[in-house]
Scaffold this motif. Structure first.
Motif, PDB file in Angstrom:
ATOM      1  N   VAL A  48     -11.631  -9.324  22.018  1.00 19.87           N
ATOM      2  CA  VAL A  48     -11.879 -10.374  21.020  1.00 19.87           C
ATOM      3  C   VAL A  48     -10.646 -10.607  20.154  1.00 19.87           C
ATOM      4  O   VAL A  48     -10.231 -11.754  19.933  1.00 19.87           O
ATOM      5  N   LEU A  49     -10.079  -9.516  19.671  1.00 17.82           N
ATOM      6  CA  LEU A  49      -8.904  -9.578  18.793  1.00 17.82           C
ATOM      7  C   LEU A  49      -7.825  -8.682  19.403  1.00 17.82           C
ATOM      8  O   LEU A  49      -7.771  -7.478  19.105  1.00 17.82           O
ATOM      9  N   PRO A  50      -6.970  -9.220  20.266  1.00 14.56           N
ATOM     10  CA  PRO A  50      -6.029  -8.378  21.018  1.00 14.56           C
ATOM     11  C   PRO A  50      -5.128  -7.499  20.158  1.00 14.56           C
ATOM     12  O   PRO A  50      -4.744  -6.410  20.587  1.00 14.56           O
ATOM     13  N   ASN A  51      -4.804  -7.936  18.967  1.00 17.93           N
ATOM     14  CA  ASN A  51      -3.903  -7.174  18.106  1.00 17.93           C
ATOM     15  C   ASN A  51      -4.649  -6.421  17.005  1.00 17.93           C
ATOM     16  O   ASN A  51      -4.046  -6.047  15.985  1.00 17.93           O
ATOM     17  N   VAL A  52      -5.928  -6.183  17.200  1.00 19.59           N
ATOM     18  CA  VAL A  52      -6.742  -5.583  16.149  1.00 19.59           C
ATOM     19  C   VAL A  52      -6.214  -4.205  15.754  1.00 19.59           C
ATOM     20  O   VAL A  52      -5.784  -3.413  16.594  1.00 19.59           O
ATOM     21  N   ASN A  53      -6.253  -3.951  14.451  1.00 17.67           N
ATOM     22  CA  ASN A  53      -5.900  -2.654  13.898  1.00 17.67           C
ATOM     23  C   ASN A  53      -7.156  -2.071  13.256  1.00 17.67           C
ATOM     24  O   ASN A  53      -7.675  -2.616  12.285  1.00 17.67           O
ATOM     25  N   ILE A  54      -7.661  -0.994  13.799  1.00 18.35           N
ATOM     26  CA  ILE A  54      -8.884  -0.349  13.303  1.00 18.35           C
ATOM     27  C   ILE A  54      -8.455   0.826  12.427  1.00 18.35           C
ATOM     28  O   ILE A  54      -7.753   1.727  12.893  1.00 18.35           O
ATOM     29  N   VAL A  55      -8.873   0.810  11.168  1.00 16.91           N
ATOM     30  CA  VAL A  55      -8.361   1.782  10.201  1.00 16.91           C
ATOM     31  C   VAL A  55      -9.486   2.629   9.631  1.00 16.91           C
ATOM     32  O   VAL A  55     -10.609   2.169   9.454  1.00 16.91           O
ATOM     33  N   ARG A  56      -9.165   3.875   9.353  1.00 13.46           N
ATOM     34  CA  ARG A  56     -10.134   4.807   8.742  1.00 13.46           C
ATOM     35  C   ARG A  56     -10.295   4.445   7.268  1.00 13.46           C
ATOM     36  O   ARG A  56      -9.297   4.206   6.552  1.00 13.46           O
ATOM     37  N   LEU A  57     -11.531   4.410   6.790  1.00 14.63           N
ATOM     38  CA  LEU A  57     -11.827   4.079   5.401  1.00 14.63           C
ATOM     39  C   LEU A  57     -12.232   5.334   4.645  1.00 14.63           C
ATOM     40  O   LEU A  57     -12.870   6.228   5.204  1.00 14.63           O
ATOM     41  N   ASP A  58     -11.880   5.377   3.367  1.00  9.33           N
ATOM     42  CA  ASP A  58     -12.363   6.460   2.515  1.00  9.33           C
ATOM     43  C   ASP A  58     -13.170   5.861   1.374  1.00  9.33           C
ATOM     44  O   ASP A  58     -13.369   4.645   1.292  1.00  9.33           O
ATOM     45  N   ALA A  59     -13.634   6.711   0.488  1.00 15.02           N
ATOM     46  CA  ALA A  59     -14.566   6.277  -0.557  1.00 15.02           C
ATOM     47  C   ALA A  59     -13.945   5.322  -1.561  1.00 15.02           C
ATOM     48  O   ALA A  59     -14.674   4.733  -2.370  1.00 15.02           O
ATOM     49  N   SER A  60     -12.621   5.149  -1.531  1.00 10.81           N
ATOM     50  CA  SER A  60     -11.975   4.230  -2.472  1.00 10.81           C
ATOM     51  C   SER A  60     -12.141   2.767  -2.070  1.00 10.81           C
ATOM     52  O   SER A  60     -11.867   1.874  -2.877  1.00 10.81           O
ATOM     53  N   HIS A  61     -12.611   2.505  -0.850  1.00 11.67           N
ATOM     54  CA  HIS A  61     -12.734   1.109  -0.431  1.00 11.67           C
ATOM     55  C   HIS A  61     -13.865   0.427  -1.193  1.00 11.67           C
ATOM     56  O   HIS A  61     -14.925   1.022  -1.414  1.00 11.67           O
ATOM     57  N   PRO A  62     -13.690  -0.838  -1.587  1.00 10.48           N
ATOM     58  CA  PRO A  62     -14.725  -1.556  -2.362  1.00 10.48           C
ATOM     59  C   PRO A  62     -16.092  -1.617  -1.698  1.00 10.48           C
ATOM     60  O   PRO A  62     -17.100  -1.746  -2.396  1.00 10.48           O
ATOM     61  N   ILE A  63     -16.163  -1.526  -0.380  1.00 16.29           N
ATOM     62  CA  ILE A  63     -17.477  -1.595   0.262  1.00 16.29           C
ATOM     63  C   ILE A  63     -18.352  -0.416  -0.137  1.00 16.29           C
ATOM     64  O   ILE A  63     -19.584  -0.506  -0.127  1.00 16.29           O
ATOM     65  N   PHE A  64     -17.724   0.684  -0.535  1.00 17.06           N
ATOM     66  CA  PHE A  64     -18.481   1.862  -0.944  1.00 17.06           C
ATOM     67  C   PHE A  64     -18.774   1.883  -2.444  1.00 17.06           C
ATOM     68  O   PHE A  64     -19.264   2.882  -2.979  1.00 17.06           O
ATOM     69  N   ASP A  65     -18.497   0.754  -3.097  1.00 17.68           N
ATOM     70  CA  ASP A  65     -18.801   0.633  -4.520  1.00 17.68           C
ATOM     71  C   ASP A  65     -19.363  -0.750  -4.837  1.00 17.68           C
ATOM     72  O   ASP A  65     -19.331  -1.195  -5.975  1.00 17.68           O
ATOM     73  N   SER A  66     -19.871  -1.438  -3.816  1.00 22.29           N
ATOM     74  CA  SER A  66     -20.334  -2.817  -3.997  1.00 22.29           C
ATOM     75  C   SER A  66     -21.713  -2.897  -4.639  1.00 22.29           C
ATOM     76  O   SER A  66     -22.062  -3.916  -5.232  1.00 22.29           O
ATOM     77  N   PHE A  67     -22.487  -1.832  -4.535  1.00 23.15           N
ATOM     78  CA  PHE A  67     -23.787  -1.757  -5.213  1.00 23.15           C
ATOM     79  C   PHE A  67     -23.992  -0.328  -5.721  1.00 23.15           C
ATOM     80  O   PHE A  67     -24.037  -0.082  -6.912  1.00 23.15           O
TER      81      PHE A  67
END
Length: 260
Positions: A163-182
């Protein structure tokens, strides 16, 4: 934080106590424990009416026989999760379960969040590749769940590179906003155990244009299965504390996706 945990625990137990009979009957109809439908037809998709609706992605697995893979934990996981989402947030979701679409069905573009179960067995046709690329470009958000080990990761990554030939998949930690959105989700939650494989969960992400300053377009629950925690949260089959953490993750994913 302790008060928050107590509140969530109470809401989970109270909400699911009210719905356990109905969902257990659905479990019997759709394959019982584990959500393995084994050839049974899913419920008809509900017409679009503007409400948030859980959208599960259908695909042809490259192996599994009668085990479709994509339907694991259906429909109890989404029924339970939608009730929790309603109780905890201002989102007013459809509560009767969710809709099921392949990525090349035009209707999926009406639903901003798509859930893919068992991407370790995921396949994509040429039309699905093109459509998924458009879905992402138009603002769609992807939740990948229920897979583990290097073999399954390799298949997932290969499909994403179609789908995305140049995709970069990255490890997330608790500092990412998705883990503080609610909920504020702490690092210790992010090493929760897979319910069956006894490996520590990892959370990975994909950014729009591979740019961390832009929105996250996918959250990847690797070595984890939050769908199972949702499905069995009314049975005592899995620890309620981990079910609560799985619900908090799901709520954060939806809130993040709907606000970014």
């Amino acid at each position: 934080m302790m008060q928050s945990r107590t509140l969530v625990r109470g809401l989970v137990l109270a909400t699911l106590a009210l719905t356990s009979v109905g969902t257990l009957l659905l479990a019997q109809q759709f394959g019982g424990r584990g959500g393995r439908n084994m050839g049974r037809s899913p419920m008809p998709n509900a017409p679009y009416d503007g409400r948030y609706t859980f959208a599960r992605v259908r695909f042809e697995p490259f192996s599994g026989g009668r085990d479709l893979k994509w339907d694991h934990d259906y429909p109890r996981a989404e029924i339970h999760f939608m009730k929790i989402l309603r109780e905890l947030t201002t989102v007013r979701p459809r509560l009767e379960g969710g809709n099921i679409y392949a990525f090349d069905e035009p209707e999926i573009f009406k639903y901003p969040i798509a859930y893919v179960s068992e991407p370790g067995f995921w396949t994509l046709s040429e039309t699905e590749i093109v459509s998924l690329r458009k879905y992402i470009a138009k603002g769609g958000f992807l939740i990948f769940d229920d897979f583990a080990d290097a073999y399954e990761w390799a298949n997932f990554e290969a499909r994403m590179r179609e789908v995305l030939p140049n995709v970069n998949i990255v490890r997330l930690d608790a500092s990412h906003p998705i883990f503080d959105s609610f909920f504020h989700i702490e690092e210790k939650t992010l090493v929760m155990q897979h319910p069956y494989r006894y490996v520590s969960a990892e959370f990975w992400g994909i950014y729009e244009d591979n740019d961390p300053s832009k929105r996250l377009i996918a959250i990847i629950n690797f070595n984890n299965d939050i769908g199972d925690y949702w499905e069995f949260s009314d049975e005592g089959f899995l620890p309620v504390e981990l079910s609560n953490e799985a619900y908090k993750l799901g709520v954060n994913y939806v809130v993040y996706a709907l606000t970014h």
